[in-house]
Design a protein around this motif. Structure first.
Motif, short mmCIF file in Angstrom:
data_model
loop_
_atom_site.label_atom_id
_atom_site.label_comp_id
_atom_site.label_asym_id
_atom_site.label_seq_id
_atom_site.Cartn_x
_atom_site.Cartn_y
_atom_site.Cartn_z
N PHE A 166 17.88 -4.45 20.70
CA PHE A 166 17.25 -5.36 21.64
C PHE A 166 17.95 -6.71 21.57
O PHE A 166 17.99 -7.33 20.50
CB PHE A 166 15.76 -5.51 21.30
N PRO B 241 17.80 -10.08 23.89
CA PRO B 241 17.14 -10.67 25.05
C PRO B 241 18.08 -11.33 26.06
O PRO B 241 17.83 -11.26 27.25
CB PRO B 241 16.20 -11.72 24.46
N GLN C 263 21.48 -11.54 28.06
CA GLN C 263 22.62 -10.71 28.45
C GLN C 263 23.95 -11.32 28.04
O GLN C 263 24.90 -10.59 27.73
CB GLN C 263 22.60 -10.45 29.96
N THR D 114 18.69 -2.72 25.09
CA THR D 114 17.76 -3.28 26.06
C THR D 114 17.82 -4.80 26.01
O THR D 114 17.88 -5.39 24.92
CB THR D 114 16.31 -2.83 25.73
N CYS D 115 17.81 -5.42 27.18
CA CYS D 115 17.74 -6.88 27.28
C CYS D 115 16.36 -7.23 27.81
O CYS D 115 16.11 -7.20 29.01
CB CYS D 115 18.82 -7.42 28.21
N SER D 116 15.45 -7.53 26.89
CA SER D 116 14.09 -7.89 27.27
C SER D 116 13.55 -8.88 26.25
O SER D 116 14.08 -8.98 25.15
CB SER D 116 13.20 -6.64 27.32
N PRO D 117 12.50 -9.62 26.60
CA PRO D 117 11.95 -10.59 25.65
C PRO D 117 11.49 -9.91 24.37
O PRO D 117 11.08 -8.75 24.37
CB PRO D 117 10.75 -11.17 26.40
#
Length: 139
Positions: A78, A80, A82, A106-109
């Motif tokens: 992960f 966050p 990109q 994954t690029c998520s908070p």
């Protein structure tokens, strides 16, 4: 069969009720692991330095249950932001070269703005010593 629950010293493990690693026989399931130094509580300011510290945390936890990166069969990463992906994934390529686990990025908070990298690992103790049958497909 044996069930092993490993704590790393992270204050969140007791506060939130989880283990860094749960080992069931030879299967090793590692919780999402950040780049915080558990002894000093320091958190690096960059994604790449967090990735380096997280991998130290991962390798230490695996060693504590008689395993290593060579036994990793799956990783979930992960990141966050990109803009950090290329540098962090180049480092991950170095760490996992020759191991080649299944992978997801994954690029998520994450849990807070200070978290710039986290990784979750699934390993099978002894997998690194098994013969490998490499296959390739073309679509």
């Amino acid at each position: 069969m044996e069930l092993v629950k490993l704590k790393s010293g992270s204050i969140l493990e007791d506060k939130e009720g989880y283990s860094r690693i749960v080992g069931l026989d030879n299967w090793i399931f590692m919780s999402l692991t950040a780049g915080r130094d558990y002894k000093t509580r320091a958190m690096p300011d960059t994604a790449i330095e967090q990735a380096r510290q997280a991998m130290k945390n991962v390798e230490g936890a695996l060693a504590a249950v008689g395993s290593s990166l060579a036994d990793v069969v799956r990783r979930r990463i992960f990141i966050p932001r990109q803009e950090d992906v290329a540098e962090v994934m180049a480092y991950m390529g170095e760490k996992f070269r020759g191991i080649f686990p299944a992978s997801c990025v994954t690029c998520s908070p994450l849990g807070g703005p200070e978290y710039l990298f986290e990784i979750e690992i699934t390993a099978y103790r002894g997998a690194g010593a098994l013969p490998v049958k490499n296959l390739s497909i073309s679509l």
